[in-house]
Design an enzyme around this catalytic site. Sequence first.
Site, PDB file in Angstrom:
ATOM      1  N   LYS A 174      19.089  -2.124 -91.329  1.00  0.00           N
ATOM      2  CA  LYS A 174      19.021  -2.440 -89.896  1.00  0.00           C
ATOM      3  C   LYS A 174      20.260  -3.181 -89.399  1.00  0.00           C
ATOM      4  CE  LYS A 174      14.770  -4.217 -90.399  1.00  0.00           C
ATOM      5  NZ  LYS A 174      14.265  -3.497 -91.603  1.00  0.00           N
ATOM      6  N   PRO A 238       3.899  -5.597 -97.338  1.00  0.00           N
ATOM      7  CA  PRO A 238       5.296  -5.169 -97.342  1.00  0.00           C
ATOM      8  C   PRO A 238       5.384  -3.660 -97.155  1.00  0.00           C
ATOM      9  CG  PRO A 238       4.520  -5.447 -99.586  1.00  0.00           C
ATOM     10  CD  PRO A 238       3.364  -5.848 -98.685  1.00  0.00           C
ATOM     11  N   HIS A 242       7.370  -3.691-104.291  1.00  0.00           N
ATOM     12  CA  HIS A 242       8.239  -4.248-105.329  1.00  0.00           C
ATOM     13  C   HIS A 242       8.852  -5.472-104.670  1.00  0.00           C
ATOM     14  CE1 HIS A 242      11.177  -4.064-108.728  1.00  0.00           C
ATOM     15  NE2 HIS A 242      11.864  -4.788-107.863  1.00  0.00           N
ATOM     16  N   HIS A 244      10.550  -8.193-102.773  1.00  0.00           N
ATOM     17  CA  HIS A 244      11.835  -8.263-102.082  1.00  0.00           C
ATOM     18  C   HIS A 244      11.740  -9.252-100.932  1.00  0.00           C
ATOM     19  CE1 HIS A 244       9.470  -5.267 -99.871  1.00  0.00           C
ATOM     20  NE2 HIS A 244      10.203  -5.561 -98.802  1.00  0.00           N
ATOM     21  N   HIS A 246      13.621 -10.857 -97.161  1.00  0.00           N
ATOM     22  CA  HIS A 246      14.462 -10.609 -95.999  1.00  0.00           C
ATOM     23  C   HIS A 246      15.233 -11.881 -95.675  1.00  0.00           C
ATOM     24  CE1 HIS A 246      11.982  -6.977 -95.081  1.00  0.00           C
ATOM     25  NE2 HIS A 246      11.097  -7.695 -95.747  1.00  0.00           N
TER      26      HIS A 246
END
Lengths: 314, 314
Positions: A174, A238, A242, A244, A246
């Site tokens: 993004k 999510p 897995h 992760h 942000h």
Amino acid sequence: MSTSSGFPIGELIKQFQLTRILKGDPQTKSIALLGTINQENAIVSLEKSHFITDELNFQLEQLIEEIVTINHNDIYYWSNATLTQNLTKLPSAKVNLIYPATETHIKKYDEQKTHYVVETPEMYNKYVVPYIEGMKGDRIKWVYNILFEGKESETFVHHDTDPESGFVLLPDMKWDTINMESLYLCAIVNRKDISSVRDLNESHLPFLINLEKVIRAVTTQKFPVNSDELRIFIHYQPSYYHFHLHIVNIRHPGLGDGIAVGKAILLEDVIENIKLVGDYYQRRKIGYILGENHGLWNTEGYREDHLNSIKEKI
Amino acid sequence: MSTSSGFPIGELIKQFQLTRILKGDPQTKSIALLGTINQENAIVSLEKSHFITDELNFQLEQLIEEIVTINHNDIYYWSNATLTQNLTKLPSAKVNLIYPATETHIKKYDEQKTHYVVETPEMYNKYVVPYIEGMKGDRIKWVYNILFEGKESETFVHHDTDPESGFVLLPDMKWDTINMESLYLCAIVNRKDISSVRDLNESHLPFLINLEKVIRAVTTQKFPVNSDELRIFIHYQPSYYHFHLHIVNIRHPGLGDGIAVGKAILLEDVIENIKLVGDYYQRRKIGYILGENHGLWNTEGYREDHLNSIKEKI
């Protein structure tokens, strides 16, 4: 409606027959409409124009045409107004048309109904655990490609290959990678044993604290941003199972639901909660916004249990 | 500009002399202006109205007044348009006025640098408690006007005068009161002994659970919205230190920082956290985004302690 002659969009829009409203966004003041023109699908999207704030020439009195008070209290007044418009200098909206529109266009613009779900630990074990199992394998092959096959490695901001504590830090899709105000990084951990926040407990504390430490150190070293300008969070649910994180500039304008309560959880909160209660994320009801297109919503029994859990609140 | 007679805001805005533009947000199509009325500071904020999407009566051709093509490419067309307006049924903007405006108001609307602060319980006791004391009295007179003087009572959605468990539920200033997708209510409690989430502990559980129950029941009864379509949350730091809640349609897709982690806390989370740990909000570090114009940021010592607490993380 009058149209400038010689321009095609006005003529096309005159023939637009509304089928239904695909979606509306009160924040950005935009809507997308599905309809037909000459029996073919067409999508018209409208978005209100921003105010033109040319400080030198800005005149509030000229901008407001008519105004009517809604209410007032003490020093606060609120009202509705109509505004001065001019097609070329002061338009009120941007209008886009896709014609003819394909099914892919329609799905892209179509809105799904969403619900605030209060997931109990029981619901998690009954529905989410099996759902997550089905979301592994090929569906997260792209994640393993990044972690272990060097995919996108040219963009890596940081790469620690330790199978336990290591992770990849890279720009999120993004982010345009240019504008520091919208800095958006993603950290994907090497270890495969954490699917979501529900798996985290006191045994993960050193891992999480180190993760935050390295992310803050590397990000502030590689980019012109301070540690206290970072919002570091995870999502529940999510988009892939897995673990992760942000990492976003706190000044990032308009991330919508991505940073909203009911989806985003600060890493800070995760760490502090586990410090207080080791099995916090196994014991807590967790509320989140879920779209009707989400696989969980379409899992047998899930919807009924959701409705029962929300009914208890009234 | 013409104004409906008998309503004060139009007359006041006619006298508004612009000093400078405080901020503009192209995403939400809103601006805030600082100026003077009768030599006193005033803040006018304008926000474009969302489209009214009443599917049965929605007519694109009636909505668009004039349209001019900007460009087109293959099946994609984009253009500017002027829109049909009607002061009561189809307003183009919401206009809010604060007059006279204090320095605190100006600071709140002014563009400012922000920081992610990790507030420890020590920082809370040392800086926030005395700060809150200074923010009481006249500064929240408008709140008491609503609760005890019948101000805005014509808009009340619900009013329970019980001094312990009672509260007022009313439309938030940010809501146009028409568009259900952007439904935004505010619940202000009668009791004066809760300044913020930091004051909440296990003794408040029955109070909070009842609050959620009644808010959900009344809101779903009075408006065409389901209980699982509501996002109910508080702010920390709040904009005023008298306990209140925000009730928003989950489809209001991004209220900027208003629903973001680092400011918003779900009522659900508050209740569940206190259930797990009675003194949760007294023991937790709490992270939030704070602007440099905020009074706390300018409290002696606060900034240094903040920097030390964030430095520990690297």
